[in-house]
Design an enzyme around this catalytic site. Structure first.
Site, PDB file in Angstrom:
ATOM      1  N   LYS A  35       0.836  -1.205   0.000  1.00 57.19           N
ATOM      2  CA  LYS A  35       0.000   0.000   0.000  1.00 57.19           C
ATOM      3  C   LYS A  35       0.874   1.259   0.000  1.00 57.19           C
ATOM      4  O   LYS A  35       2.062   1.184   0.345  1.00 57.19           O
ATOM      5  CB  LYS A  35      -0.913  -0.009   1.236  1.00 57.19           C
ATOM      6  CG  LYS A  35      -0.159  -0.024   2.567  1.00 57.19           C
ATOM      7  CD  LYS A  35      -1.094  -0.313   3.736  1.00 57.19           C
ATOM      8  CE  LYS A  35      -0.338  -0.288   5.050  1.00 57.19           C
ATOM      9  NZ  LYS A  35      -1.183  -0.690   6.188  1.00 57.19           N
ATOM     10  N   ARG A 134     -10.636   0.502  14.919  1.00 56.47           N
ATOM     11  CA  ARG A 134     -10.657   1.149  13.607  1.00 56.47           C
ATOM     12  C   ARG A 134     -11.805   0.548  12.811  1.00 56.47           C
ATOM     13  O   ARG A 134     -12.905   1.082  12.847  1.00 56.47           O
ATOM     14  CB  ARG A 134      -9.295   0.990  12.928  1.00 56.47           C
ATOM     15  CG  ARG A 134      -9.093   1.886  11.728  1.00 56.47           C
ATOM     16  CD  ARG A 134      -7.647   1.968  11.280  1.00 56.47           C
ATOM     17  NE  ARG A 134      -7.085   0.692  10.825  1.00 56.47           N
ATOM     18  CZ  ARG A 134      -5.813   0.534  10.450  1.00 56.47           C
ATOM     19  NH1 ARG A 134      -4.975   1.558  10.476  1.00 56.47           N
ATOM     20  NH2 ARG A 134      -5.356  -0.637  10.042  1.00 56.47           N
ATOM     21  N   TYR A 273      14.331  31.596   4.905  1.00 59.02           N
ATOM     22  CA  TYR A 273      13.175  32.239   5.513  1.00 59.02           C
ATOM     23  C   TYR A 273      13.317  32.323   7.034  1.00 59.02           C
ATOM     24  O   TYR A 273      13.815  31.399   7.660  1.00 59.02           O
ATOM     25  CB  TYR A 273      11.911  31.428   5.218  1.00 59.02           C
ATOM     26  CG  TYR A 273      11.515  31.402   3.764  1.00 59.02           C
ATOM     27  CD1 TYR A 273      11.196  32.566   3.080  1.00 59.02           C
ATOM     28  CD2 TYR A 273      11.438  30.190   3.083  1.00 59.02           C
ATOM     29  CE1 TYR A 273      10.817  32.526   1.741  1.00 59.02           C
ATOM     30  CE2 TYR A 273      11.057  30.139   1.752  1.00 59.02           C
ATOM     31  CZ  TYR A 273      10.748  31.315   1.087  1.00 59.02           C
ATOM     32  OH  TYR A 273      10.366  31.272  -0.228  1.00 59.02           O
TER      33      TYR A 273
END
Ligand SMILES: *Cc1c(COP(=O)(O)O)cnc(C)c1O
Length: 382
Positions: A35, A134, A273
């Protein structure tokens, strides 16, 4: 080709799968989690290698991921770990993807779609929530749902699955929580069998329990993170060794870039920055064409060092979206423009850190470090 890239060492992936197989009890099947593009390591490549090495199942998170694998010739069974929506059911069925189901609404909708597609035996796994909180039904609901599935003409119950919440921890409390989850799961399976229904493939463990608690391998384990070379949190190589278990993993991904410019700095000038870093003595700053849009998490600076020609140099100033800066010291003979810079990867190939080290420095896990490497970073397979 862009300088910033992820080298994928397929041999290391093969090593890791071989190591996992050595720890499988006889007859236990392998479901390799590919996945999220193989945790960032390239899902198709990982799927092909896993399939070649005997994985009967591959675990995916979306129907699109399954479609991509099918389009690339993957024949293994595909287990969809996350629920999808009814609009995806047609694609799911046509691509022979096995969903996890746990309620009658989805069973009804899937049955309807399977009939429409003319598919007689769409395989499904019944998910049981034994404490992960879940997805899944409760253990006491398993028999009724299994019966509901087996009464459908176009669906086949081909497995039962649960997932552990704290199996990657080695504290006494958490180990006993995992054991309690396993007992509840066994009960859920027994309930189905007592109904006279074959529960199919029984699977509970991902990487951590799959290796550390061999008694919880059941019919199939579902390793993910260890395929890609990292131990599951506290279930480290040393912990496993203390239990007489040998698992020698090698990181698969190397995240690297190139020095795009070297610029002299004098005291008082600042970098990036927010001006968080100011030059205190004469030095040279190397500019790297990699930033947080590539997955070099902004919170890595200050703190992160990179490896250039075997020596380490600190990032200075904030990491920008597409670039960052490194202090290499004045007139450094070790660093030249266009030199390779390794951010993380296997240490035997020159990296200072692996993804686990980066994770520890930034308060996350190796999973997030690797899946954060974004799409615009080309994967180069070696
Ligand atoms: C992601 C996942 C796995 C793999 O987990 P690892 O910790 O990477 O081994 C296994 N099963 C389920 C249900 C998952 O969601």
């Amino acid at each position: 080709m862009r300088a910033t890239k992820a080298i994928i060492y397929s041999d290391n992936l093969k090593n890791n799968i071989a190591e996992i197989k050595k720890n499988l009890k006889k007859g236990v099947k392998l479901c390799c989690a590919v996945k999220a593009d193989g945790y960032g390591n390239g899902g198709i490549n990982a799927a092909k290698i896993a399939e070649e090495m005997g994985a009967e199942y591959l675990a995916i998170a979306t129907v699109d991921e399954g479609l991509e694998l099918r389009e690339n010739g993957i024949k293994a069974k595909l287990l969809l770990l996350s629920p999808c929506i009814p609009q995806e059911f047609e694609e799911l069925i046509k691509n022979k993807i096995t969903p996890l189901i746990f309620d009658k609404e989805v069973i009804d909708l899937l049955e309807e779609e399977a009939e429409k597609c003319g598919v007689k035996n769409e395989e499904v796994f019944l998910a049981v929530d034994t404490g992960m909180g879940r997805i899944g039904c409760l253990a006491q609901e398993s028999a009724e749902l299994a019966k509901y599935i087996s009464d459908k003409k176009h669906l086949t119950l081909s497995g039962m699955i649960t997932h552990f919440a704290v199996s990657d921890s080695v504290t006494e409390d958490n180990i006993s929580y995992t054991k309690k989850q396993a007992e509840l799961f066994k009960l859920a399976v027994e309930n189905v069998k007592n109904e006279g229904i074959n529960p199919g493939i029984i699977t509970a463990s991902a990487s951590a329990a799959g290796i550390a608690m061999p008694e919880l391998q059941f019919d199939m384990i579902r390793p993910g993170i260890i395929l890609y070379g990292y131990y599951a949190d506290e279930v480290t190589e040393d912990y496993l060794l203390s239990k007489g278990i040998h698992l020698s993993l090698k990181p698969v991904m190397q995240f690297e870039t190139t020095v795009s410019a070297i610029r002299p700095f004098t005291p008082g000038r600042s970098v990036s920055y927010g001006r968080t870093w100011e030059c205190s003595k004469e030095t040279d700053i190397a500019v790297l064409p990699v930033g947080y849009a590539d997955g070099l998490l902004r919170r890595n600076s200050p703190g992160l060092k990179v490896s250039i020609n075997g020596k380490e140099y600190p990032l200075v100033g904030r990491i920008c979206m597409d670039q960052c800066m490194v202090d290499i010291g004045k007139n450094n003979p070790n660093v030249h423009r266009w030199d390779k810079v390794i951010i993380f990867g296997p240490k035997d190939k020159g990296a200072l850190y692996d993804a686990d080290d980066i994770a520890k420095m930034t308060g996350t896990i190796s999973y997030e470090v690797m899946t954060s490497i974004s799409k615009r970073v080309e994967r180069i397979y070696r």
